[in-house]
Design an enzyme around this catalytic site. Structure first.
Site, PDB file in Angstrom:
ATOM      1  CG  ASP A 152       2.019   0.994  -4.138  1.00 57.07           C
ATOM      2  OD1 ASP A 152       2.379   0.915  -3.136  1.00 57.07           O
ATOM      3  OD2 ASP A 152       1.762   0.312  -4.916  1.00 57.07           O
ATOM      4  CD  GLU A 185       2.955   3.572   5.205  1.00 51.71           C
ATOM      5  OE1 GLU A 185       1.995   3.037   5.384  1.00 51.71           O
ATOM      6  OE2 GLU A 185       4.058   3.792   6.070  1.00 51.71           O
ATOM      7  CD1 TRP A 186       1.688  -1.939   0.724  1.00 46.91           C
ATOM      8  CD2 TRP A 186       3.768  -1.483   1.021  1.00 46.91           C
ATOM      9  NE1 TRP A 186       2.063  -1.659  -0.366  1.00 46.91           N
ATOM     10  CE2 TRP A 186       3.478  -1.220  -0.137  1.00 46.91           C
ATOM     11  CE3 TRP A 186       5.133  -1.154   1.444  1.00 46.91           C
ATOM     12  CZ2 TRP A 186       4.599  -1.094  -1.341  1.00 46.91           C
ATOM     13  CZ3 TRP A 186       5.913  -1.063   0.310  1.00 46.91           C
ATOM     14  CH2 TRP A 186       5.622  -0.819  -0.818  1.00 46.91           C
ATOM     15  N   GLY A 187       1.584   0.234   5.855  1.00 48.28           N
ATOM     16  CA  GLY A 187       1.565   0.608   7.527  1.00 48.28           C
ATOM     17  C   GLY A 187       3.055   0.423   7.968  1.00 48.28           C
ATOM     18  CG  ASP A 188       6.199  -0.858   5.444  1.00 52.39           C
ATOM     19  OD1 ASP A 188       5.368  -1.697   5.867  1.00 52.39           O
ATOM     20  OD2 ASP A 188       6.911  -1.166   4.604  1.00 52.39           O
ATOM     21  CG  ASP A 207       0.162  -6.066  -1.827  1.00 54.71           C
ATOM     22  OD1 ASP A 207       0.052  -5.026  -1.072  1.00 54.71           O
ATOM     23  OD2 ASP A 207       0.518  -6.154  -2.982  1.00 54.71           O
TER      24      ASP A 207
END
Ligand code: GLA
Length: 410
Positions: A152, A185-188, A207
């Protein structure tokens, strides 16, 4: 040999010494999108060894293992403290038998074992993160028998994502045990552009939450319903393929949406060649939930060996969206998605649509080839592409068909 602190340290030092200048990701661990179960969506921090054992048992008895699910993954909050040498230990109260014993149990069921950590100093749940302990943690996971690591991106101020994820990739490689590496990393920082050689899958988005089309605002971040996630990232399907997948997050099937919505969610994930990581309580699934999660014909669309991520082909056709996905041996999957609050009757004349995919360079030729049209949820053939498909798509539901090339009919 007992896993003492001293032996750990010597083993760890040898591995670090030999690994300099020789690192890559473990190849071939995810030639099709990974399938499994993860604790986060339902249990959040409320995880313990008994729960994980029961989930492994249920994965077998429910038929999910037979359908292809493999990984049992503990998400955040399994961690206890680091010891005086910096080695991580599981929370003693929740995992009194230790992670090696739990991994052994999961393996004894013919399944694989996954854990979660974080590139930052702490995990998102506030437990010890792996920053500065990457090689040590990778070594520990390998000793425990971990097969999958979700990694994460909380508490990472000042870190560069490419560097941080590459460090953990190298650490895993050095530890010597093949471990699927799931980047979160959520696509950041656009992992689809840099992570092909780093991880086996990467989150594309924030999420997920168990609603069809909502946003839940938590202040500095939001969680997203199924359709929001589907719409959020356009133009990245060319980055996905065998061993490197776009990951729109775990499944919310069986967690409160309607059966139609669950079916649509699952179908879209399969059309997108997404990892299929269930997030519901496998011990108490309804018949409908089991039927969705274990439909082998639908799963075959996701797990197709070509590994081409599908795409939306028409935005609005008689009130529904049309999605396509090229499959092996010249088959195709076509999904009609009804986002609206009314049922839609559709009539789709194959001969009037020249379906072509610029990225995979494939064309669906229904003029000269007469495909069998198979409704994979109903599990029955409903005609051929010689005639228009006539059907009804329920509210928030799909009609999902596989076009079977005549050469593939026994
Ligand atoms: C982040 C991730 C989630 C979950 C939690 C755990 O929000 O995106 O999938 O792992 O952290 O704290």
């Amino acid at each position: 040999m007992r896993f003492t602190k001293q032996w750990s340290f010597i083993g760890f030092a040898i591995i670090v010494f030999y690994s300099f200048g020789f690192s890559q990701k473990f190849k071939g661990l995810a030639l099709t999108p990974p399938m499994g179960w993860n604790s986060w969506n339902t249990f959040k921090c409320n995880v313990d060894e008994q729960l994980i054992r029961e989930m492994a048992d249920a994965m077998v008895t429910s038929g999910m293992k037979d359908a292809g699910y493999q990984y049992v993954i503990i998400d955040d909050c399994w961690q206890g403290e680091r010891d005086s040498l910096g080695f991580i230990h599981p929370d003693r109260n929740r995992f009194p038998s230790g992670m090696k014993a739990l991994a052994d149990y999961v393996h004894s069921k013919g399944l694989k074992f996954g854990l979660y950590s974080c590139a930052g100093s702490k995990t998102c749940g506030g437990r010890p993160g792996s920053r500065g302990h990457e090689y040590q943690d990778a070594y520990t996971y390998a000793q425990w028998g971990v097969d999958y690591l979700k990694y994460d991106w909380c508490y990472t101020e000042g870190l560069n994502s490419i560097g941080a994820y590459t460090t953990m990739r190298d650490a895993l490689y050095a530890a010597g045990r093949p471990i699927v590496f799931s980047i979160c990393e959520w696509g950041d920082t656009k992992p689809w552009e840099w992570a092909k050689e780093v991880g086996h899958l990467w989150r594309t988005t924030g999420d997920i939450i168990d609603c069809f089309d909502c946003e839940v605002n938590h202040g500095s971040w939001s969680s997203w319903g199924v359709l929001k996630i589907v719409d959020m990232r356009r133009g990245i399907r060319q980055y996905a393929g065998p061993d490197h997948w776009n990951d729109p997050d775990m499944l919310e099937v069986g967690r409160g949406m309607t059966t139609a919505e669950d079916r649509a969610h699952f179908s879209l994930w399969c059309m997108m060649a997404a990892p299929l990581i269930a997030g519901n309580d496998l011990r108490t699934m309804s018949k409908e939930t089991i039927e969705i999660l274990t439909n082998k014909e639908v799963i075959a669309i996701d797990q197709d060996s070509l590994g081409i991520q599908g795409m939306k082909f028409i935005d609005n056709y008689q009130g529904v969206e049309v999605w396509i996905k090229p499959l092996k041996n010249n088959d195709w999957a076509v999904c009609f998605l009804n986002r609206s609050e009314v049922k839609r009757k559709i009539q789709f004349d194959w001969s009037k649509h020249w379906i072509t995919d610029d990225i995979s360079k494939r064309t669906l030729d229904t003029q000269s080839i007469h495909f069998i049209v198979r409704d994979v949820w109903a599990k029955k053939n409903i005609g051929t592409t010689q005639k228009p498909l006539v059907g009804e798509v329920g509210i928030h539901d799909v009609l999902l068909v596989r076009l079977i090339h005549p050469q593939n009919v026994q």
